[in-house]
Design a protein around this motif. Sequence first.
Motif, short mmCIF file in Angstrom:
data_model
loop_
_atom_site.label_atom_id
_atom_site.label_comp_id
_atom_site.label_asym_id
_atom_site.label_seq_id
_atom_site.Cartn_x
_atom_site.Cartn_y
_atom_site.Cartn_z
N SER A 152 0.84 -1.20 0.00
CA SER A 152 0.00 0.00 0.00
C SER A 152 0.88 1.25 0.00
N ARG A 153 0.27 2.37 -0.32
CA ARG A 153 1.00 3.63 -0.27
C ARG A 153 1.43 3.96 1.15
N TYR A 154 0.58 3.59 2.10
CA TYR A 154 0.90 3.84 3.50
C TYR A 154 2.19 3.11 3.89
N SER A 155 2.30 1.84 3.56
CA SER A 155 3.50 1.09 3.92
C SER A 155 4.73 1.61 3.16
N LEU A 156 4.53 2.11 1.95
CA LEU A 156 5.62 2.72 1.20
C LEU A 156 6.14 3.95 1.93
N VAL A 157 5.25 4.81 2.35
CA VAL A 157 5.64 6.04 3.06
C VAL A 157 6.35 5.70 4.37
N ILE A 158 5.80 4.76 5.11
CA ILE A 158 6.40 4.36 6.39
C ILE A 158 7.80 3.78 6.18
N ALA A 159 7.94 2.91 5.18
CA ALA A 159 9.24 2.29 4.90
C ALA A 159 10.28 3.34 4.52
N VAL A 160 9.92 4.27 3.65
CA VAL A 160 10.85 5.31 3.23
C VAL A 160 11.20 6.21 4.42
N ALA A 161 10.23 6.55 5.23
CA ALA A 161 10.48 7.41 6.39
C ALA A 161 11.42 6.74 7.39
N LYS A 162 11.20 5.46 7.65
CA LYS A 162 12.06 4.73 8.59
C LYS A 162 13.49 4.66 8.07
N ARG A 163 13.63 4.34 6.79
CA ARG A 163 14.98 4.24 6.22
C ARG A 163 15.65 5.61 6.19
N ALA A 164 14.90 6.66 5.86
CA ALA A 164 15.46 8.02 5.85
C ALA A 164 15.94 8.41 7.23
N ARG A 165 15.21 8.03 8.26
CA ARG A 165 15.63 8.31 9.63
C ARG A 165 16.94 7.58 9.94
#
Length: 86
Positions: A16-29
């Motif tokens: 989902s788009r939600y899991s995409l956003v969460i994954a990118v945010a976690k990796r960016a952190r």
Amino acid sequence: MMMYPPIGELMKRTDSRYSLVIAVAKRARELSQGAEVLVKCDSKKEVTEAVYELYHDKVKVIKASENAEESETEVSEQAVEEATEE
């Protein structure tokens, strides 16, 4: 202006788009806290680097159901190790 990598290609790596956003945010952190960059890109922004890593399959998104299965496996392996030590 065309977006690279295409959102359609990124969506194939998540459910989902939600899991995409969460994954990118976690990796960016992680990247902002000093983690090693796995894919070189022209941008020095952590979010862009995280997107490129996901696109090039250097980062895997683990679904909640997969994570639960892995956790159960880890717990059972630890129980076996502890039982054999006693």
